[in-house]
Design an enzyme around this catalytic site. Structure first.
Site, PDB file in Angstrom:
ATOM      1  N   LYS A 115       0.825  -1.208   0.000  1.00  0.00           N
ATOM      2  CA  LYS A 115       0.000   0.000   0.000  1.00  0.00           C
ATOM      3  C   LYS A 115       0.854   1.249   0.000  1.00  0.00           C
ATOM      4  O   LYS A 115       0.480   2.252  -0.589  1.00  0.00           O
ATOM      5  CB  LYS A 115      -0.954   0.016   1.196  1.00  0.00           C
ATOM      6  CG  LYS A 115      -2.104  -0.960   1.032  1.00  0.00           C
ATOM      7  CD  LYS A 115      -3.278  -0.598   1.908  1.00  0.00           C
ATOM      8  CE  LYS A 115      -4.403  -1.598   1.729  1.00  0.00           C
ATOM      9  NZ  LYS A 115      -5.503  -1.408   2.686  1.00  0.00           N
ATOM     10  N   LYS A 197      -6.088 -13.112  -8.354  1.00  0.00           N
ATOM     11  CA  LYS A 197      -7.379 -13.171  -7.680  1.00  0.00           C
ATOM     12  C   LYS A 197      -8.319 -12.096  -8.227  1.00  0.00           C
ATOM     13  O   LYS A 197      -7.854 -11.005  -8.558  1.00  0.00           O
ATOM     14  CB  LYS A 197      -7.138 -12.909  -6.182  1.00  0.00           C
ATOM     15  CG  LYS A 197      -8.135 -13.547  -5.256  1.00  0.00           C
ATOM     16  CD  LYS A 197      -7.686 -13.383  -3.815  1.00  0.00           C
ATOM     17  CE  LYS A 197      -8.637 -12.457  -3.082  1.00  0.00           C
ATOM     18  NZ  LYS A 197      -8.368 -12.339  -1.648  1.00  0.00           N
ATOM     19  N   LYS A 200     -11.412  -6.140  -6.225  1.00  0.00           N
ATOM     20  CA  LYS A 200     -12.172  -4.911  -6.426  1.00  0.00           C
ATOM     21  C   LYS A 200     -11.264  -3.765  -6.834  1.00  0.00           C
ATOM     22  O   LYS A 200     -11.736  -2.742  -7.301  1.00  0.00           O
ATOM     23  CB  LYS A 200     -12.999  -4.566  -5.180  1.00  0.00           C
ATOM     24  CG  LYS A 200     -12.263  -4.517  -3.868  1.00  0.00           C
ATOM     25  CD  LYS A 200     -13.250  -4.316  -2.713  1.00  0.00           C
ATOM     26  CE  LYS A 200     -12.554  -4.445  -1.368  1.00  0.00           C
ATOM     27  NZ  LYS A 200     -13.430  -4.236  -0.242  1.00  0.00           N
TER      28      LYS A 200
END
Ligand code: TRP
Length: 334
Positions: A115, A197, A200
């Site tokens: 992040k 995966k 979103k």
């Protein structure tokens, strides 16, 4: 233990649009747990502000996620469904646990590294101590089990270490939580890159089916799904795109991969893809209708939000008061 049941805690962030992967991999399975466990499902809005958010959008999405929990079938009388920010104990415990967590431990967290490279202009202290807030979520309710994906395992491991460290100093204060290993949800991969995966935060919207996608969009995305040039419908790792489609089909219909192989024996991808699309629509359409219906029930939802925040707060305070006493905060005068 609450009401003779083990405690289960999990949370989701209301950022981004939830995908079919979030539903089939997590939410759908939560519903089966509420008889066996005393469940707390939080909309973790405090975690969301570690990345800059538009306030109106965050508020809207948080409400939509809470509505979705209920629309998906989590009974709000049996499951404690609430906003993290409505229970101040999360922040208060997080402060205390910050003082029992080492910089070195937080430095090793791979999600922090990811992040902070994605948000290089805003590497704030909250992003760094995010796992401590997550540990507080879990420990505040004396949680026994936490259903989490592999990406959150490192945070859960840290939670266990913090709990054990605290218990070693002060006696048995916290239940040391375990990862929930029961029937786990299907792992759904991107339709455009079956090695990744379904996420979103994927930049390519064609890789993900969003829970609010309309039927035409769903069909179109499945028709464009990446497969291979083998041309046969087999459930095997060498054909990850086809395998993913079969997994999705199975999760939506309850069929086994072997049954699906038989059903499509001798048929081509041109038949498999729309069949999967239809199966997904058959699952998502009723869910979308229920979200739409519930969203109109404003006072009902507000009642749930209030009651469940009070319930969560009650259990949170029990733990928090105990912890405050242990670390030496003065007794409250009443
Ligand atoms: N960090 C989790 C995620 O991004 C969400 C979360 C916050 C959570 N607190 C939690 C998950 C406690 C399980 C338990 O997926």
């Amino acid at each position: 233990m609450i009401n003779d049941k083990k405690v289960l805690f999990s949370g989701m962030q209301a950022t981004g649009n939830l995908t079919l992967g979030n539903y089939l991999g997590a939410l759908k399975n939560w519903i089966t747990l509420s008889d066996e466990y005393e469940c707390f499902y939080s909309v973790v809005d405090m975690h969301s502000i570690t990345v800059r958010q538009d306030p109106a959008t965050l508020r809207k999405r948080a409400r939509a996620l809470l509505t979705l929990y209920i629309a998906a079938g989590l009974d709000p009388k049996k499951n404690c469904i609430y906003y993290q920010s409505h229970v101040s104990g999360h922040a208060e415990l997080a402060w205390i646990l910050n003082c029992f967590t080492y910089m070195g431990e937080l430095n090793r967290m791979t999600q922090f590294k990811d992040k902070s490279s994605k948000h290089a202009d805003n590497i704030n202290a909250g992003l760094f101590t995010y796992p401590v807030l997550m540990a507080s979520d879990i420990l505040l309710y004396q949680t026994d089990v936490v259903p989490v994906g592999i990406d959150q395992m490192q945070h859960l491991e840290l939670t266990r270490n913090i709990a054990e460290r605290f218990n070693n100093i002060y006696g048995d204060v916290f239940t040391v939580p375990e990862a929930y290993i029961g029937k786990v949800g299907a792992k759904i991969m991107s339709l455009q890159d079956p090695a990744k995966k379904m996420s979103k935060s994927d930049e390519n919207p064609n890789g993900s089916i969003y829970l609010m996608d309309d039927p035409d969009t769903i069909m179109r995305k499945f028709k464009r799904a990446v497969t291979d040039s083998e041309g046969m419908i087999c459930y095997r790792p060498e054909q990850p795109g086809v395998k993913n489609l079969i997994d999705i089909y199975c999760a939506c219909t309850g069929k086994t991969p072997q049954e699906v192989e038989r059903e499509f024996a001798g048929k081509g991808y041109g038949e498999l893809k729309p069949a999967v699309g239809e199966a997904v629509i058959a699952v998502l359409k009723p869910l979308q209708d229920e979200v739409a219906r519930l969203s109109q029930e404003k006072s009902y939802l507000d009642g749930i939000i209030k009651e469940n925040a009070e319930k969560a707060n009650y259990y949170a305070m029990k733990t928090l008061r105990k912890v405050q006493k242990k670390v030496g905060f003065p007794e409250r005068i009443r």
